[in-house]
Design a protein around this motif. Structure first.
Motif, PDB file in Angstrom:
ATOM      1  N   ALA A 150       1.420  -1.032  -0.077  1.00  0.00           N
ATOM      2  CA  ALA A 150       0.136  -0.002  -0.145  1.00  0.00           C
ATOM      3  C   ALA A 150       1.507   1.421  -0.075  1.00  0.00           C
ATOM      4  N   GLY A 151       0.652   2.226  -0.734  1.00  0.00           N
ATOM      5  CA  GLY A 151       1.202   3.544  -0.460  1.00  0.00           C
ATOM      6  C   GLY A 151       0.112   4.467  -1.159  1.00  0.00           C
ATOM      7  N   ILE A 152       0.575   5.904  -1.784  1.00  0.00           N
ATOM      8  CA  ILE A 152       0.756   7.120  -2.056  1.00  0.00           C
ATOM      9  C   ILE A 152       0.970   7.414  -3.602  1.00  0.00           C
ATOM     10  N   VAL A 153       0.291   6.923  -4.322  1.00  0.00           N
ATOM     11  CA  VAL A 153       1.317   7.612  -5.896  1.00  0.00           C
ATOM     12  C   VAL A 153       2.310   8.960  -5.671  1.00  0.00           C
ATOM     13  N   LYS A 154       3.352   8.506  -6.418  1.00  0.00           N
ATOM     14  CA  LYS A 154       4.388   9.351  -5.475  1.00  0.00           C
ATOM     15  C   LYS A 154       4.824  10.125  -7.395  1.00  0.00           C
ATOM     16  N   ASP A 155       5.719   9.550  -8.188  1.00  0.00           N
ATOM     17  CA  ASP A 155       4.969  10.271  -9.544  1.00  0.00           C
ATOM     18  C   ASP A 155       4.840   8.590 -10.277  1.00  0.00           C
ATOM     19  N   ILE A 156       4.159   9.226 -11.885  1.00  0.00           N
ATOM     20  CA  ILE A 156       4.248   8.206 -13.195  1.00  0.00           C
ATOM     21  C   ILE A 156       4.987   8.589 -14.151  1.00  0.00           C
TER      22      ILE A 156
END
Length: 454
Positions: free
Chosen positions: A96-102
């Motif tokens: 789990a985690g928050i998207v930081k960079d695509i």
């Protein structure tokens, strides 16, 4: 005197009665003759009309034909299937985690192990730094314990405890490094990525789909065939793939045959591989498939348009020369035309001789005019002779037994022989024994654009 006066009127009345009788009788006979003539004329007219329509032949129908002849035949097993990439998956995150960079965009070609997504990993990095410091301290304690043991002042228990602590710290560092690596999503192989399904700042749970990646260089096609055709297939056979049966530009080979037949459908699963260097095949695409079998020789086949199906069976129309009696009735000769043509130029040729008193120039013109009808007569006389050399053609209905089909052609296993002229177009409203005229200027097996180019 009185009796004689009474007799004379009686004789006159009898004469009038006889005259009247003959007049009436003549009128009745005349009416009978007229009625008989009318009835006879009607009967004759009806009989003549019936005879005319009974002996009248319809005009020759124009048809297109092809000559049946033995040729090479490439049999095959046809099926429908679905195209998929040899390597293609939907990528998901493991933690789990928050998207930081695509780090990718739609339809981008990426290499293997390329980083596609970065989650927030600040906490994991801090934990890893702390654990690395603890691992370094435990490693130093282990070094001192080994030195003390070498000098004989340290115990074995102290050395074992220091070694265990150092190993545990190193393992914990590896664990935190693995957790940190899970914050990045990498490409498992080189391929083309699809449209991103996430946005920056979005929270992702384990298992959430991020993007699909497909290796489009090589495609696999899965299809099924009936169990009766399973003995015809083997690994390595050529497979052709296309959007329809007439257009199969992609070629590959069979890579796998399921050893088990589905008992519910009685079908067996087959898998083939096809090169896709230009990327024209797309995963999930519906395709027509043909597995080519060994070539056969001396197989008689005709276009499928030549075969007509009915309740009594499949049949074709074969063009054959008419019998002499039928040919004479279908194309009667007209010798009167030839004679008239021969006599007319002779009369025209005699005209210049009668007018011998005219000037020489007029005589020469008349001679030229006489020669032209003579030449025309010879040409006109030759035309019926050439027409007479061409035999009249009629149709013969032949029932056939059909075999396999391939690329618009159908195999004829029974009913036709080599050299038969089979009707391929224009067979609507045809019947057995009908007169026809062959016109092969238009080939129904080719498209209109191809014929215009030719």
């Amino acid at each position: 005197m009185c009796p004689e006066i009474d007799v004379l009127p009686v004789a006159g009345s009898r004469g009038l009665s006889v005259k009247r009788f003959f007049i009436i009788t003549g009128i009745l006979l005349l009416l009978a003759v007229v009625c008989a003539g009318v009835v006879g004329f009607n009967l004759f007219r009806d009989s003549a009309i019936k005879q005319f329509f009974a002996t009248m032949k319809p005009p020759a129908a124009t048809v297109s034909t092809v000559v049946a002849k033995p040729a090479n035949w490439t049999p095959g097993v046809e099926a429908i299937g679905t195209v998929n990439a040899v390597r293609g998956v939907d990528l998901t995150v493991e933690t789990a985690g928050i998207v930081k960079d695509i780090l990718f965009h739609a339809n981008q070609k990426v290499a293997a192990d390329a980083v596609l997504l970065q989650l927030d990993d600040a906490v994991e990095k801090a934990d890893l730094v702390a654990q690395k410091a603890q691992a370094a301290s435990d490693q130093a304690a282990l070094t001192r314990a080994i030195e003390l043991q070498r000098r004989g002042v340290g115990t074995d228990a102290t050395l074992d405890a220091a070694r265990a602590a150092a190993d545990a710290s190193a393992a914990q560092v590896n664990k935190l490094q693995a957790v940190l690596d899970q914050k990045q999503l990498s490409a498992p192989f080189g391929g083309t990525v699809g449209i991103p399904k996430i946005d920056i700042g979005q929270y992702l749970a384990p298992g959430n789909s991020v993007v699909t990646i497909q290796d489009l260089d090589t495609m696999r096609v899965d299809f099924t065939v009936p169990e009766q055709q399973l003995p015809l297939l083997k690994i390595g056979q050529t497979v052709r793939i296309g959007g329809n049966v007439a257009d199969m530009p992609f070629a590959g080979s069979i890579r796998g045959i399921d050893p088990k037949i589905d008992p519910a459908s009685r079908l067996v699963s087959i898998r083939g591989e096809v090169a896709n260097p230009e990327g024209k095949l797309t995963p999930g695409q519906f395709v027509q498939i043909r597995v080519e079998l060994p070539q056969e020789n001396n197989v008689i086949s005709v276009p499928q348009t030549a075969v007509t199906s009915s309740l009594y069976g499949d049949y074709v129309f074969v063009v054959v020369p008419a019998k002499p009696a039928d040919a004479g009735a279908a194309a009667p000769a007209k010798p009167e035309d030839g004679k008239a043509g021969a006599e007319k130029p002779a009369g025209d040729a005699a005209k210049p001789q009668v007018d011998a008193s005219k000037p020489a120039s007029d005589t020469a013109k008349a001679a030229d005019n006489a020669a032209k009808p003579a030449d025309k007569t010879v040409a006109d006389t030759a035309k019926p002779a050439e027409a007479g050399q061409q035999p009249a053609l009629v149709l013969s209905q032949v029932f056939v037994k059909l075999g396999r089909r391939n690329n618009g052609m159908v195999e004829i296993t029974e009913g036709l022989k080599a050299g038969d002229q089979v009707v391929t177009a224009g067979q609507n409203r045809l019947f057995n024994g009908m007169s026809v005229a062959v016109d092969n200027t238009i080939d129904p097996s080719k498209s209109a654009n191809e014929q215009v180019q030719q």
